[in-house]
Design a protein around this motif. Structure first.
Motif, mmCIF file in Angstrom:
data_model
loop_
_atom_site.group_PDB
_atom_site.id
_atom_site.type_symbol
_atom_site.label_atom_id
_atom_site.label_comp_id
_atom_site.label_asym_id
_atom_site.label_seq_id
_atom_site.Cartn_x
_atom_site.Cartn_y
_atom_site.Cartn_z
ATOM 1 N N ILE A 76 0.846 -1.201 0.000
ATOM 2 C CA ILE A 76 0.000 0.000 0.000
ATOM 3 C C ILE A 76 0.879 1.247 0.000
ATOM 4 C CG2 ILE A 76 -1.616 1.342 1.392
ATOM 5 C CD1 ILE A 76 -2.966 -1.292 2.162
ATOM 6 N N LEU A 81 -12.756 -4.190 3.544
ATOM 7 C CA LEU A 81 -13.157 -4.751 2.260
ATOM 8 C C LEU A 81 -13.887 -6.077 2.446
ATOM 9 C CD1 LEU A 81 -9.768 -4.131 0.429
ATOM 10 C CD2 LEU A 81 -11.888 -2.853 0.053
ATOM 11 N N TRP A 87 -8.885 -9.067 4.889
ATOM 12 C CA TRP A 87 -9.679 -8.206 4.006
ATOM 13 C C TRP A 87 -10.611 -7.323 4.837
ATOM 14 C CZ3 TRP A 87 -10.309 -7.777 -1.486
ATOM 15 C CH2 TRP A 87 -9.361 -8.487 -2.216
ATOM 16 N N ALA A 117 -7.449 -2.273 -1.862
ATOM 17 C CA ALA A 117 -7.478 -1.188 -0.884
ATOM 18 C C ALA A 117 -7.073 0.135 -1.510
ATOM 19 C CB ALA A 117 -6.545 -1.522 0.287
ATOM 20 N N HIS A 152 -9.123 -4.273 6.466
ATOM 21 C CA HIS A 152 -8.930 -3.147 5.550
ATOM 22 C C HIS A 152 -10.259 -2.613 5.009
ATOM 23 C CE1 HIS A 152 -4.508 -3.084 5.187
ATOM 24 N NE2 HIS A 152 -4.604 -4.354 5.515
#
Length: 379
Positions: free
Chosen positions: A84, A145, A140, A110, A143
């Motif tokens: 990221i 998601l 996931w 992300a 984050h």
């Protein structure tokens, strides 16, 4: 991945690699690419994985579940954070990743980017993908998601370098795959054959490697050298950059050992290969139509080895079967039996007919532009 990266650069795109620092310095930077250090060393990942109580309870030969814990549980958290950061700093338009680099789809998602998975060989079985997805789901959610099946690997585009006849029949979670010819990347800068190579007598040439992870397995090189030493063949052994050929002791006159030699240069003059059945070496040997004696020790090597035997391109010795006499007998069988070479030549022709890496450039460009899964009707 490098042949595709070079094809993308040739089309005018900028490419960078994000991987463990050791690989950045020793492999990718010498190839001329920009690099970002990201994630833990695979050796560190394996050590931490084997400390897990869930892993200690696994059967010794349960390599697929071990791999799921390594690549979907231990490795991703650190690498997701690193990736990221790389994406924020470098601003790519698409992420291309090894299909068991589960950090990449999550980091791309992300960051609002599409991604493409690139295979390194035959597809892992469904048990691997099912467990990996389960292990990745919490990360996931951390984050913000929604979890993706199989960690999101196959959502947008799957590029498969495995020749169809070698591929598993289990397509697992794949909706659409695009074939791409496996092209070797093993030469950078001034890489060349050693000077003694041109002085070898005109005898069959056998190349021996155990890759870069299982090359320190006790007794394997010694058994191979003991079995093939003194025979009417030339033997070239590469022990790996982290080992010293002197560890093998005095060698028979027909055996030559080096840390590393570009395989593609050796294979041009080779008659048979003795190897660990790693995907890279196996596919490269098949792309040269070479029969193999495979000595699997872990990961997906046993599957690759069994596939080589079933397709008639090689013979296999399991770890408890490896000794000098058996190695010599199996190599003699490969050199004297034309059926192995003929079967390997069939797969060589199949590989030659696969689309080259440059054919995938348009797919990646379309993915970067549309940010939608590539259609199965893509022209």
């Amino acid at each position: 991945m490098v042949p595709l990266a070079r094809a993308l650069e040739g089309a005018g795109h900028e490419v960078a690699f994000a991987t463990a620092d050791r690989f950045c310095r020793r492999v990718i930077e010498p190839a001329g690419f920009a690099t970002f250090a990201a994630g833990l060393s695979p050796l560190v990942v394996e050590d931490r994985t084997r400390e897990l109580p869930q892993v200690a309870a696994l059967a010794e030969d349960d390599t697929w579940r071990l791999g799921a814990y390594m690549f979907a549980h231990v490795s991703p958290p650190q690498k997701v954070a690193d990736l990221i950061g790389v994406i924020e700093a470098w601003q790519p338009r698409v992420v291309i990743h090894d299909t068991i680099d589960f950090a990449a789809p999550l980091a791309a998602a992300a960051s609002g980017l599409p991604w493409a998975g690139l295979s390194f060989g035959a597809l892992q079985p469904s048990v691997f993908w099912d467990l990996s997805g389960q292990l990745l789901d919490p990360l996931w959610r951390v984050h913000g998601l929604a979890p993706e099946p199989a960690g999101g690997v196959f959502r947008y585009l799957y590029l498969d370098i495995c020749p169809p006849s070698f591929q598993t029949l289990d397509d697992g979670p794949i909706a659409v795959r695009y074939g791409m010819r496996p092209v070797a990347f093993d030469t950078t800068g001034g890489a060349a054959l050693p000077p003694w190579f041109t002085s070898l007598p005109e005898l069959p040439l056998v190349y021996v490697t155990m890759g870069t992870i299982f090359n320190d397995t006790p007794g394997v090189f010694e058994a191979v050298v003991g079995g093939l030493g003194g025979q009417p063949i030339n033997v070239i052994v590469t022990v790996g950059l982290d080992r010293d050929p002197a560890e093998l002791g005095p060698l028979p006159t027909n055996v030559h050992a080096e840390r590393w030699i570009p395989q593609s240069l050796v294979f041009d003059a080779c008659d048979a290969v003795v190897c660990h059945a790693g995907s890279g070496t196996t596919l490269q040997a098949l792309s040269f139509g070479l029969p193999m004696l495979v000595l699997p020790h872990g990961a997906n090597q046993f599957w690759n080895a069994e596939r080589c035997v079933s397709l008639g391109v090689g013979r296999m010795l399991r770890p408890d079967e490896i000794d000098g006499a058996r190695v010599r007998a199996e190599v003699d069988r490969l050199l004297l039996g034309p059926s192995f070479r003929l079967a390997a030549a069939e797969i060589e022709r199949e590989i030659e007919q696969m689309p080259p890496p440059a054919s995938a450039v348009h797919l990646v460009e379309t993915l970067a532009h549309d940010r939608q899964p590539i259609s199965s009707r893509f022209p």
